[in-house]
Scaffold this active site. Structure first.
Site, short mmCIF file in Angstrom:
data_model
loop_
_atom_site.label_atom_id
_atom_site.label_comp_id
_atom_site.label_asym_id
_atom_site.label_seq_id
_atom_site.Cartn_x
_atom_site.Cartn_y
_atom_site.Cartn_z
N GLU A 104 0.86 -1.18 0.00
CA GLU A 104 0.00 0.00 0.00
C GLU A 104 0.89 1.23 0.00
OE1 GLU A 104 -2.17 0.74 3.75
OE2 GLU A 104 -1.04 -0.95 4.57
N ASP A 207 17.87 -3.24 9.16
CA ASP A 207 18.47 -2.28 8.21
C ASP A 207 17.89 -0.89 8.50
OD1 ASP A 207 19.98 -1.28 6.13
OD2 ASP A 207 18.73 -2.12 4.53
P1 ADP Z 1 15.02 -0.14 -1.79
O1 ADP Z 1 14.67 -1.57 -1.48
O2 ADP Z 1 15.41 0.06 -3.21
O3 ADP Z 1 16.05 0.44 -0.83
P2 ADP Z 1 12.85 1.08 -0.28
O4 ADP Z 1 11.90 0.01 0.11
O5 ADP Z 1 13.79 1.57 0.77
O6 ADP Z 1 13.66 0.71 -1.60
O7 ADP Z 1 11.97 2.29 -0.82
C1 ADP Z 1 12.56 3.43 -1.43
C2 ADP Z 1 11.86 4.70 -0.99
O8 ADP Z 1 10.49 4.65 -1.36
C3 ADP Z 1 11.86 4.87 0.53
O9 ADP Z 1 12.98 5.57 0.97
C4 ADP Z 1 10.58 5.63 0.76
O10 ADP Z 1 10.81 7.04 0.60
C5 ADP Z 1 9.67 5.17 -0.33
N1 ADP Z 1 8.73 4.11 0.12
C6 ADP Z 1 9.03 2.88 0.60
N2 ADP Z 1 7.92 2.19 0.89
C7 ADP Z 1 6.88 3.00 0.58
C8 ADP Z 1 5.45 2.85 0.65
N3 ADP Z 1 4.88 1.71 1.05
N4 ADP Z 1 4.70 3.89 0.24
C9 ADP Z 1 5.28 5.03 -0.22
N5 ADP Z 1 6.58 5.24 -0.32
C10 ADP Z 1 7.39 4.23 0.07
#
Ligand code: ADP
Length: 298
Positions: A104, A207
């Site tokens: 979501e 992490d």
């Molecule tokens: P990666 O696995 O490439 O490190 P992340 O899961 O950390 O990616 O997500 C990258 C960025 O996207 C996060 O730093 C955050 O700003 C945004 N993000 C992550 N999850 C969500 C979410 N469920 N809804 C909106 N934005 C998200």
């Protein structure tokens, strides 16, 4: 999320769109690439009823990365600490091996008066979920590197065998670190019983740095992108300090809820050898210098 970094001309691959529509059993009405993390590509997709989802995918990494990420998110959610974990709608893999995860979409907001304090309390509550062994019943990934969670009775054994040695080997095999550094690590290993205080294994996000949490629009601490295992909680706290640190209110609230043992600050750098080795292997030599700077005292 930095909406200035929207990548408009770079769409989700068609084969992935088709797979997503069948996995979600819904049509994707719109998509916008958004700046993801350092590992995966990311997009905001909209489903019928104006439902927004966060999609991340990777065309080169092992697709199992997203399956174990979902398992980790489930473990964090089951701990029922109040920390907000965005729900997972789907994980999967296209025929040509593109792994993906759909969650979501949570709109980033700002910390309210007590958000950092609540975050500290909720992280302490997470760490009070404990286990008799260090490790986990499955391996996962740290960034895109494999993370072994083979179980050990002792934190020191776990730290050396499952955290230091695999990353140090990768760094020496690729020539980023040399034999002098390895010998410093070996003498450090011998001193760890005098350095690490004994504690039970705590459920860790694994992490937790500034890029893997935000406050939602109600100021709720929201965590994502974990590398979950049961470990010494000090390694989690140490990592929060590595790239700038969290707010004072966060640390005060954590310590009040679940006090750290004395002299934690003197141990921080040693725990941070793990993320620094990982960064050395993922991104290169400036991190190798930091690793050397820490272990040369041994
Ligand atoms: P990666 O696995 O490439 O490190 P992340 O899961 O950390 O990616 O997500 C990258 C960025 O996207 C996060 O730093 C955050 O700003 C945004 N993000 C992550 N999850 C969500 C979410 N469920 N809804 C909106 N934005 C998200």
């Amino acid at each position: 999320m930095n909406w200035n970094n929207i990548l408009s001309n770079n769409m989700i691959p068609d084969i992935l769109v088709t797979k997503l529509e069948s996995a979600l059993d819904q049509t994707i009405e719109s998509q916008r690439r958004v700046s993801g993390g350092s590992i995966n590509q990311a997009a905001k997709i909209t489903l019928p009823g104006d439902r927004s989802c966060f999609l991340k995918w990777n065309t080169t990494a092992d697709p199992s990365m997203f399956f174990v990420e979902e398992k980790g998110l489930q473990l964090l959610d089951a701990a029922d600490t109040g920390l907000f974990i965005p729900g997972v709608l789907a994980t999967g893999e296209t025929e040509n091996g593109i792994g993906f995860l759909v969650q979501e979409f949570i709109k980033e907001g700002r910390a309210q008066n007590n958000s950092a304090e609540i975050f500290g309390q909720e992280l302490a509550a997470l760490h009070k979920n404990q286990h008799e062994q260090f490790g986990l019943d499955h391996d996962n990934y740290i960034g895109r590197l494999p993370q072994s969670n083979k179980k050990h009775q002792s934190w020191i054994d776990f730290f050396i065998k499952e955290r230091m040695k695999p990353q140090l080997k990768m760094a020496t095999d690729s020539g980023k670190l040399g034999t002098t550094t390895v010998s410093h690590f070996q003498s450090m290993y011998k001193q760890l019983p005098d350095i690490f205080p004994e504690e039970q294994a705590s459920l860790l996000h694994g992490d937790l740095w500034g890029g893997n949490y935000f406050y939602d629009q109600n100021g709720r601490p929201t965590i994502y992108d974990p590398a979950v295992y049961y470990g010494h909680r000090e390694i989690e706290l140490a990592f929060t300090h590595l790239f700038g640190g969290f707010s004072g209110a966060f640390y005060d609230a954590y310590n009040e809820a679940y006090p750290l043992q004395p002299n934690f600050n003197q141990r921080k750098d040693i725990y941070n050898l793990y993320p620094l080795l990982v960064h050395t292997n993922l991104f290169g030599s400036s991190y190798a210098q930091q690793v050397k700077g820490i272990v040369q005292q041994f």
